[in-house]
Design a protein around this motif. Sequence first.
Motif, mmCIF file in Angstrom:
data_model
loop_
_atom_site.group_PDB
_atom_site.id
_atom_site.type_symbol
_atom_site.label_atom_id
_atom_site.label_comp_id
_atom_site.label_asym_id
_atom_site.label_seq_id
_atom_site.Cartn_x
_atom_site.Cartn_y
_atom_site.Cartn_z
ATOM 1 N N LEU A 1 33.624 -46.018 -71.244
ATOM 2 C CA LEU A 1 33.254 -46.717 -72.473
ATOM 3 C C LEU A 1 33.987 -46.138 -73.693
ATOM 4 N N ALA A 2 33.977 -44.794 -73.766
ATOM 5 C CA ALA A 2 34.585 -44.138 -74.935
ATOM 6 C C ALA A 2 36.094 -44.394 -74.971
ATOM 7 N N ILE B 1 25.931 -32.997 -73.825
ATOM 8 C CA ILE B 1 27.291 -32.637 -73.366
ATOM 9 C C ILE B 1 28.102 -33.905 -73.081
ATOM 10 N N LEU B 2 27.460 -34.859 -72.397
ATOM 11 C CA LEU B 2 28.209 -36.061 -72.019
ATOM 12 C C LEU B 2 28.589 -36.894 -73.250
ATOM 13 N N THR B 3 27.695 -36.915 -74.249
ATOM 14 C CA THR B 3 28.050 -37.663 -75.470
ATOM 15 C C THR B 3 29.231 -36.993 -76.174
ATOM 16 N N ALA C 1 36.727 -37.974 -75.576
ATOM 17 C CA ALA C 1 37.570 -38.963 -74.882
ATOM 18 C C ALA C 1 37.995 -40.063 -75.855
ATOM 19 N N ALA C 2 37.054 -40.476 -76.723
ATOM 20 C CA ALA C 2 37.385 -41.528 -77.690
ATOM 21 C C ALA C 2 38.502 -41.045 -78.624
ATOM 22 N N SER D 1 44.175 -41.236 -80.288
ATOM 23 C CA SER D 1 45.488 -40.656 -80.621
ATOM 24 C C SER D 1 46.566 -41.177 -79.662
ATOM 25 N N ILE D 2 46.173 -41.419 -78.382
ATOM 26 C CA ILE D 2 47.167 -41.993 -77.459
ATOM 27 C C ILE D 2 47.528 -43.418 -77.910
ATOM 28 N N ASP D 3 46.492 -44.152 -78.358
ATOM 29 C CA ASP D 3 46.746 -45.502 -78.867
ATOM 30 C C ASP D 3 47.743 -45.468 -80.020
#
Length: 558
Positions: A122-123, A171-173, A179-180, A185-187
């Motif tokens: 999702l992120a 932790i997961l959030t 990840a977002a 930044s990759i985008d």
Amino acid sequence: MTTGLPRTFLRLIGADRRLHDLDRHQRLIRNQRPFLFTVGFVCLLVLVLSPQAYGQGLFLAGLALTLLSCLPAVLLPWRRFASMMYWLIPLLQFAAIAALRAGGNGYLVGLSLVVVFPVIWLAWFMPRSLAVHIINFTATSFIVILPILLGQGSASFSLEDLAGRAIIPVILTVIGLFAANVSRSIDAQQQELVDKDRQLRLAAAESERRAQLLNTVIETVPVGVVVVDAEGHDMMMNSHQRELHQIGVPREVPDPREDQLLVFGEDKTTPLPAEERPVRRAVKGSSFTHQLIWLGDQRHRRALSVSANSMKDREGSSTGSVIVFSDVTELVEALEVKDEFLQAMSHELRTPLTSILGYIDLVLEEAESLPAAESLCANLQVAERNASRLLQMVTDLLTTAARPALKVREADLAEVVHSSVASARLQADAAGVTLIDGVGPSLRGRFDPDRMHQVVDNLISNAIKYSAAGATVSVDAWHEDRSLHITVTDTGQGISERDQREIFEKFFRTEEARDSAAPGIGLGLNIIKHIVDDHHGSIRVTSEPGRGSTFTVTIPVQ
Ligand code: ADP
């Protein structure tokens, strides 16, 4: 390169191919493999360690949801439901994990970690959405708390117990947020690459368009064009030049070197020495215009006017040259015919004119001795002046056509200038121009005094002719650096910069000269230029319209 077992494992979890080699749909399908693999592995463990879980409704519902999460990507039409799938699949996975974990009777606490797949999913795919992080936190909290709500594990649970479990959603959030961020930044990097790629494509298309344009221009112009590199190798040659080149190829040497081509000088017969040939000169780095050469044998001979411009890189070193060959055969032949005609005509005109002048002089002498013949004398003087002017024009025409050889001897330039100034005195007085002779007593050197007389006469005559009454003309001459220098300066009408480049051409007259009553046919300066060239000297002009001009002649005297 990975081989064997590791490769099979990578294929199983869908990490054997680079994702950017796949389209978005294939990527979506492939992204589910790690989740499926992990859930499959857990189910295998459960089968071995706690097979009774397969009797639990929730566990089986979890398995069903896991399989269901795989179906949208395969069954639904991708184009219509693409954006929906990015939400639907991870939400189904959250539900599957919650059910599997709750149905696993406390054996599958570690299964909570699998939730990392839909969280990252999702992120990653919706990095700018706040809702994604809220969903991530809520879903993971629900997965962790559901077994408690269902009354699994210890009968009573403490606040510490709750706090311990709450670490997982936090932790997961955070992982989702990270990840977002990476995804964003990759985008951005990808966007930059796409922009650069687009710019490169545009630049490539533009340079191709320019190359085509250049090619069309070069093929269209009615001149031969050849581009050579710094070593003299042909980089480009248009078809016109290829045809011209063939004219210069000797019959017995089908593939000649540059120095074997049939290239002749202006006299059409003397082969041009290799180092004076235009291509060789251009390769050596010189830029020049209008070098006249003759190309080909007697039957197919063509006159070419050649110009070259050297190309330089940023450091200023030569990278080659562009050489242009223009076929001027018809023009040169027409000029030759014209020169022959002028020579014949002026020769024929000189004899009767000299005779007319002689007779006018005789009549004038007789008239001067008659009483009260002032008016007759004045008329005869006008006739004599005009006949002399006509003779001067005819002589100029003859000189241009014939270009007589120099008769160099030891002579005194000061004497030449004094005598020219003395002869021009009458013209200057009549025009109201002050004539100043600033030359010293003696300036000796080796030159042709008669031709230099012509030079100084012509310059002084022009300076007076193109000045209004009240102007000053001064003549100076001196010896310096083994050369004799003469300057004729006037404060007359001046010459524009554009005209300065053309005044030494045959028959050129400035617009001001044509509009004025000043007589002339535009040959004087051309004759002067030839005389100075024959002395291996130079002539230059500096001038400002409305302020006057200075002509400077320099001739070496050694
Ligand atoms: P012309 O017979 O016309 O004088 P020249 O060859 O002597 O021919 O000169 C060419 C042209 O140069 C002239 O027609 C005139 O326009 C210009 N020119 C020459 N000398 C001068 C000068 N001293 N001042 C201004 N213009 C000049």
